[in-house]
Design a protein around this motif. Structure first.
Motif, mmCIF file in Angstrom:
data_model
loop_
_atom_site.group_PDB
_atom_site.id
_atom_site.type_symbol
_atom_site.label_atom_id
_atom_site.label_comp_id
_atom_site.label_asym_id
_atom_site.label_seq_id
_atom_site.Cartn_x
_atom_site.Cartn_y
_atom_site.Cartn_z
ATOM 1 N N LYS A 184 88.066 80.332 15.710
ATOM 2 C CA LYS A 184 88.273 80.718 17.113
ATOM 3 C C LYS A 184 89.658 81.326 17.336
ATOM 4 C CE LYS A 184 89.884 76.142 18.648
ATOM 5 N NZ LYS A 184 91.257 76.581 18.933
ATOM 6 N N ASP A 185 90.593 81.071 16.414
ATOM 7 C CA ASP A 185 91.941 81.625 16.531
ATOM 8 C C ASP A 185 92.130 82.894 15.715
ATOM 9 O OD1 ASP A 185 93.005 79.883 18.352
ATOM 10 O OD2 ASP A 185 93.773 78.485 16.860
ATOM 11 N N ALA A 186 91.040 83.426 15.177
ATOM 12 C CA ALA A 186 91.132 84.620 14.338
ATOM 13 C C ALA A 186 90.343 85.753 14.985
ATOM 14 C CB ALA A 186 90.629 84.335 12.943
ATOM 15 N N PHE A 187 90.828 86.221 16.126
ATOM 16 C CA PHE A 187 90.170 87.336 16.802
ATOM 17 C C PHE A 187 90.332 88.617 15.990
ATOM 18 C CE2 PHE A 187 90.235 90.677 20.216
ATOM 19 C CZ PHE A 187 88.886 90.582 20.552
ATOM 20 N N ARG A 188 91.510 88.781 15.377
ATOM 21 C CA ARG A 188 91.749 89.906 14.482
ATOM 22 C C ARG A 188 92.522 89.400 13.253
ATOM 23 N NH1 ARG A 188 93.085 95.517 17.399
ATOM 24 N NH2 ARG A 188 91.413 96.174 16.018
#
Length: 518
Positions: free
Chosen positions: A448-452
């Motif tokens: 969830k903390d790896a949008f990019r």
């Protein structure tokens, strides 16, 4: 929303500046690294800049191309637009979901939009939720999705017949009819404020959006009512009868101010990461600054945009600066400088710029110069919003110049430290040799903390990077490539970072570059 404006010659200094910025740099290999930007300075971080475009649904300006398209046709058009934005290194889309107290999404508060199906209140068939579709497709391409609403427009002259489901029929006590055929919600009525607030909060609660956005339509432009005053005699009389002492102008501004403040606080209480953005008319009042002349939004639209910026009731502020650089009484950099001085709360200042449909070299150069001026004047949080998407998609010289110039490198959205300053954990990383290539693989600590994801790599002494999106987990690099001089430059270093929804970037996690025979 936006006005047709003329563009002019760019000053010689801006031309010289842009020419200096276009100096060629060595490029990294094109295969199997796709759409690679030129190498930044050694050790540098990925660029940060807000690159957005408005997608207008009112009157089918940008999407869908006409009412009544099939679900398949609507989705195909949406994907084409989003693919264009991704390919041209945009990272945000401002999508109009409420053009006339209606909905381009499933709503229990307002009817399906006429602009979607050709009949207000009629859902798409086969059924799908356009906002959900746009949001997921944008996120898959590494772009933020901001919902754009008109808070007070109840019915547009190009909006088809007024249906029984329209607020015009359901809540007539809140609506006034304007001489040019529009219907408008009375901003001073508590019922108007409550209804529009509930519409916004419904969107914030139910959809995975990144922002809420209003443009310049508060009280309507006088031309909408035959250049007559807004017809709110009934609510004004009720206010006076209740003992109100404000002037009529202050009373109107107070109603809008209360609504803006209430919305900002409500959004933050529900989902603190959802940004609230406003794009008012570009001039606050004539004489601010001294050389500026023109329309007085404070006294005609009753929008005290300077107050909202001063109070910090917004996360990003995008005044519509649709004038050329050397237009003396409405100069782009002069107005941008004034708004920058007013930005005492240090919010994002991302001006709206009007690229227009003019494909001439002068117009293209004007917009390139405006972007570069913005970078120079607001260096800590660069960015602009383009009006509108079709003015770039239907203007190939403009699109080409953006991609070859200021948007050559991909960029992350600037961080919003007053909302979230916590960087995600660095991902784990591994590398493996595959013939003449090196495959880089990573696993985020928290998905969830790896949008990019940013993959950094060094050939010889030159660093480069590639920004990947939420579903990507690997990237392949050549072990070496031959530069323009014929020298073979080996891949020396590789590192990966995770970037969260707020633009916070993790520490770099490095991995060894495998050698042949290992």
């Amino acid at each position: 929303m936006h006005r047709n404006l003329l563009f002019s010659l760019v000053s010689l200094c801006c031309l010289a500046f842009l020419q200096a910025c276009s100096t060629s740099k060595p490029v990294a290999p094109q295969e199997p690294v796709a759409a690679q930007p030129a190498p930044p300075a050694p050790g540098s971080k990925a660029e940060t800049e807000f690159r957005a475009a408005w997608v207008a649904t009112v009157a089918n300006i940008n999407w869908p191309s006409k009412p009544g398209l099939s679900t398949e046709e609507q989705q195909r058009e949406a994907i084409e637009l989003l693919d264009f934005l991704q390919q041209h290194h945009y990272n945000a889309v401002i999508f109009q979901v409420r053009p006339q107290a209606d909905a381009l999404y499933k709503s229990d508060l307002e009817p399906w939009s006429y602009y979607l199906t050709g009949e207000q209140g009629k859902a798409p068939a086969p059924y799908y939720d356009p906002l959900e579709f746009w949001t997921e497709a944008a996120h898959d391409r590494g772009m933020e999705l901001h919902v754009w609403l008109n808070p007070y427009r109840a019915h547009h002259v190009a909006g088809g017949p007024v249906s029984e489901q329209s607020i015009v029929k359901k809540r007539p006590e809140l609506v006034v009819h304007l001489k040019e055929g529009y219907y408008w919600l009375d901003p001073a009525q508590q019922g108007t404020q409550d209804h529009s607030y509930n519409v916004v909060m419904d969107l914030v609660k139910r959809y995975d959006i990144d922002g809420v956005h209003f443009d310049d339509y508060f009280y309507p432009y006088p031309s909408y009512n035959g250049d007559q005053d807004f017809p709110d005699d009934a609510s004004w009389a009720a206010y006076q009868k209740s003992g109100g002492t404000l002037s009529r102008g202050d009373w109107r501004r107070q109603a809008v101010n209360q609504f803006i403040e209430r919305l900002y606080k409500g959004i933050k209480a529900e989902k603190a990461h959802v940004k609230f953005g406003l794009s008012p008319f570009g001039i606050w009042r004539p004489g601010y600054p001294a050389s500026v002349q023109g329309f007085d939004q404070h006294n005609v639209l009753y929008a005290d945009a300077r107050l909202w910026l001063n109070k910090g009731w917004i996360d990003y502020f995008s005044p519509q600066l649709y004038w050329k650089i050397n237009q003396m009484n409405q100069s782009f950099p002069v107005l941008l400088g004034w708004w920058s001085q007013e930005n005492t709360m240090k919010r994002h200042l991302w001006p709206g710029i009007s690229v227009g449909r003019d494909s001439s070299a002068l117009n293209v150069q004007e917009i390139m110069s405006q972007i570069m001026i913005t970078r120079g004047m607001v260096p800590n949080s660069k960015g602009v919003i383009h009006w509108s998407l079709s003015s770039v998609t239907k203007n190939p010289p403009m699109a080409k110049a953006l991609l070859a110039g200021p948007y050559k490198n991909d960029a992350l959205v600037p961080t919003s430290p007053w909302l979230d300053r916590v960087a995600p954990a660095a991902p784990s990383i591994s590398t493996e040799l595959q013939g003449d290539s090196v495959r880089v693989v990573w696993v985020p600590k928290e998905a969830k903390d790896a949008f990019r994801t940013v993959v950094y790599y060094q050939y010889g002494n030159a660093w480069n990077y590639k920004v990947l999106n939420r579903n990507d987990r690997s990237f392949t690099l050549l072990r070496s490539f031959t530069d323009k001089t014929g020298a073979a430059l080996p891949l020396k270093k590789v590192a990966v970072t995770s970037v969260d929804r707020m633009g916070n970037e993790s520490d770099r996690q490095e991995a060894a570059v495998p050698e042949a025979g290992m």
